[in-house]
Design a protein around this motif. Structure first.
Motif: not given
Length: 777
Positions: A21-30, A660-663, A666-673, A694-695
């Motif tokens: 999902x895009x940043x301006x509509x960042x829906x949390x999803x599996x 998944x963003x927690x475990x 790097x792969x499923x999250x967003x990495x460091x801001x 993606x996360x």
């Protein structure tokens, strides 16, 4: 391979990646939504082989939870024995820590880089100063006409490339077997899952950008495979070695279940030992409906403690499947759960006798738009860029310094609220195809159905003089992921628009008349419904009271004072800053360098469906989504089925997104801001390129780079309702039963027809009695 077979292959293979999902509509999803028909453990192993991501917490995370008592030792040992694991807990941790997953070797790095530059250029949504030519012709055609100018690929003429993406795919895949074709498509879609997921989002949502600049998975594959074939890159990937399977998955799975079962035991113990609620028979001074969001649990407790107030939990889109057209940019945004198709369009029009105020507001918007446009052009245009930056540097420097040193003092919530349009406008609802009419153009029966549904799902029959529908939104500065902190039930938009719309519908005399005549729901004449917004960063509740009659002013003034008191104690509890907690919250919301303006829905672990009396005297520490429900009023089970099909599925998406963003951030999250770069206005990449993230960012789930904050637990749902009713719902809805059988979600049922004994669902519609005694309200 036929055209139909090709399309089926692409559609099936694409399930290995979720939508980005895009940043301006960042829906949390599996991110592994395509695997949900498989058991969680099998999905974890399959995803690890294909995407390279870890699907279970690190051994160090398990160790910390075990040593702190969050994983009950008896539960752990029992589960280890049940799964025939003979090692001791300490030996298990040692083995898990010693296992080093071999990262998937990328043999197509050059191919990825070549494809990425075309994706970034084509998908850009206004960030680039110079637009890629021929975008309106679609991705494949635009690329085909421009590829001869790419010095890396070195194409002499476009005549070398077939005219359609379909022809390219047939030409390249014809020498492979059907099984090999599937492997090729799947692996190349999974090579850049973030970008592939965004293409899926564009195609499925059919956004304005997609309508004007079309891109499909078929186009993407054609470009990628043609370049791969042209540069002799690997098209058919090598088969993974089964011996490289992560042997610690079995151990991790058992430890995760032990942690989750321990959490469920604590919830049941808390319900059993909760303090008794003092019964007050008088009608509440006011009633407030909050989103089921975990952040509402904190503010609800603090509001209830300030007076005789009753609160409810309801999905934050307030039952209106709508798109919203704002006044500031007129970009239509979805404002309901992504799993729903929008049926209505809501726009803003002037209230009676307030046309002048709206005109003034629009003029101010136009002035601001021109100012922003002018400054942007001055900064970006080559002739003025150097002089502008040099000349304005001192003013920008002072501004940045002030927002760094004294951000809280520069935040003026009262000023922001007074400048909003809610004081002069009212929302109008229309069918989705009639977006710009000034009348409420939907049938009265639909208006009644929207209002009735809200009361039915919450089990609500008595009404106070003041009833607030409180949407929520998050306010922060310099935060690309700001929309992820808004309302997930509103597709990552603020819930204020839906709240105001439902309040207006519930205030209509004709709606109230039909509710009484046809549904037996009597709303007193003195009851006034009001829209409001809970700012989850500052815990301020803004009341949109411009249409409240004078007769209710005194009651409303008292309520506003108590809401300010609730803000004070809520921020004290959340931020631990004592009497200066509100100022600390203001600082967080306005600090441009703040990496974590708030924790969002971190630590979500449970979803409780039942009356507020179940949890009112408990402090759930923001771990639970809370949906109001009264099983006695839901005689057909239709309301509960709606909750399980809608909010329960959405909360599972949210829970999996955080998990998944927690475990594997790097792969499923967003990495460091810290190393984020925004691309195309719609996403972020790490550094100067690579896959689209993606996360959630690392700072949203971790206290530090190494220390976790969010507890990665799968969602545990507790419903107070007859077990038989829930069984009937599951038998009718195979998708829900599948989520339970495959352990993407847990279900605990508190049966009020059986002394409120709690039973737990197990695969195949089996029920296991809890170790806890009956829980009495």
């Amino acid at each position: 391979m036929t055209k139909e077979q090709l399309q089926n292959t692409i559609e099936t293979a694409s399930k290995v990646v979720g939508k980005t999902w895009p940043l301006y509509s960042f829906v949390t999803s599996n991110p592994l939504s395509g695997y949900e028909k498989a058991h969680f453990k099998k999905a974890a192993g399959d995803a690890e082989h294909l995407l390279g991501g870890k699907s279970f917490p690190k051994a160090s995370v398990f160790r910390e939870a075990w040593e702190q008592g969050e994983i009950n030792n008896e539960e752990l040992i029992a589960l280890l024995s049940e799964h025939h694991i003979k090692q001791s807990p300490e030996e298990c941790l040692t083995e898990m820590a010693s296992h080093k997953s071999e990262p998937i070797k990328n043999t197509n790095g050059d191919l990825d880089r070549m494809v990425l530059k075309w994706l970034m250029a084509f998908l850009d949504e206004g960030l680039a100063e110079w637009e890629l030519p021929n975008k309106s012709e679609g991705f494949f055609d635009a690329w085909r006409h421009l590829i001869p100018y790419d010095n890396q690929v070195r194409v002499r003429s476009i005549s070398e490339i077939p005219k359609t993406s379909e022809e390219v795919l047939f030409q390249i895949l014809e020498k492979y077997s059907e099984e090999e074709c599937f492997t090729i498509v799947q692996s190349h879609l999974a090579a850049l899952p973030g970008w592939t997921g965004y293409i899926k989002y564009r195609a499925e949502e059919n956004s304005i950008w997609q309508q004007n600049c079309k891109i499909t998975l078929e186009d993407y594959l054609a470009v990628r495979l043609w370049i791969a074939n042209h540069i002799d890159a690997n098209i058919l990937p090598t088969k993974p070695n089964p011996e490289n399977r992560n042997s610690s998955i079995d151990l991790s799975y058992v430890w995760l279940k032990a942690w989750e079962k321990s959490w469920q035991n604590k919830l049941e113990t808390g319900l059993k030992n909760k303090p008794k609620e003092k019964k007050v028979n008088a009608l509440p001074e006011a009633q407030l409906v909050f989103c089921i969001d975990t952040r509402s649990e904190l503010i609800r407790r603090n509001v209830e403690s300030k007076g005789h107030y009753e609160t409810f939990g309801y999905a934050g889109f307030f039952g209106i499947a709508m798109d919203y057209k704002p006044l500031d940019n007129e970009i239509i945004r979805k404002s309901c759960p992504p799993i729903l198709n929008s049926a209505y369009s809501v726009s803003e029009f002037a209230q009676a006798d307030k046309g002048h105020e709206l005109t003034v507001y629009k003029k101010r918007l136009e002035t601001q738009k021109f100012t922003d446009y002018f400054l942007k052009r001055m900064k970006n245009m080559l002739p003025s860029a150097f002089g502008y930056v040099e000349g304005s540097g001192v003013f920008y420097g002072i501004s940045l310094l002030a927002r760094t040193l004294i951000p809280g003092q520069l935040y003026h919530p009262d000023k922001d609220n007074k400048l909003s349009h809610e004081g002069s406008c009212e929302p109008k609802i229309n069918p989705i195809e009639n977006k710009d009419t000034s009348d409420d153009g939907i049938p009265i029966e639909e208006k009644v159905a929207i209002v009735k549904s809200a009361f039915a799902l919450m089990g609500w029959r008595q009404f106070s003089p003041l009833v607030l529908f409180v949407g929520h939104g998050s306010h922060s500065a310099n935060n690309p992921f700001g929309s992820s902190l808004d309302c997930g039930a509103c597709a990552a938009s603020p819930g204020r628009h839906n709240a105001r719309m439902l309040a207006k519908l519930a205030n209509l005399p004709e709606v109230r008349t039909l509710l009484k005549e046809e549904e037996g729901i009597t709303i007193p004449k003195e009851t006034v419904f009001i829209g409001a917004e809970h700012n989850t960063t500052t815990d301020e509740i803004v009341v949109f009271d411009s249409e409240v009659p004078n007769s209710h002013e005194e009651k409303l003034d008292r309520l506003k004072i108590d809401l300010q008191r609730a803000q004070q104690t809520a921020t004290e509890e959340r931020l631990g800053s004592g009497l200066s907690s509100v100022k600390a919250a203001h600082k967080k919301t306005n600090d441009w360098s703040e990496t974590r303006p708030e924790w969002g829905l971190a630590k979500n672990a449970g979803f409780i469906v039942g009356p507020r009396s179940l949890t009112k005297t408990m402090n759930l520490n923001g771990n639970c989504f809370l949906h109001s429900y009264n099983w006695e009023l839901d005689t057909t089970g239709g309301a509960l089925e709606g909750i399980m099909q809608g909010p329960m599925v959405v909360t599972q998406w949210i829970n999996n997104h955080y998990y998944f963003s927690s475990v594997d951030n790097e792969t499923y999250g967003g990495g460091s801001k810290i190393t984020h770069n925004i691309t195309g206005k719609f996403g972020v990449v790490q550094g100067n390129g690579g896959d689209l993230k993606i996360g959630l960012p690392l700072q949203s789930v971790n206290e530090t780079d190494e220390k976790a904050y969010h507890q990665p637990l799968r969602l545990s749902v507790l419903i107070q309702a007859p077990k038989q009713r829930i069984q009937e719902i599951l038998n009718k809805n195979e998708n829900l039963k599948s989520l339970l059988d495959n352990e993407w979600i847990y279900l605990l049922v508190m049966d009020p027809t059986d002394k409120n004994v709690i039973v737990r669902y197990q695969k195949g519609m089996n029920w296991v009695a809890s170790t806890q005694e009956a829980i009495l309200n």
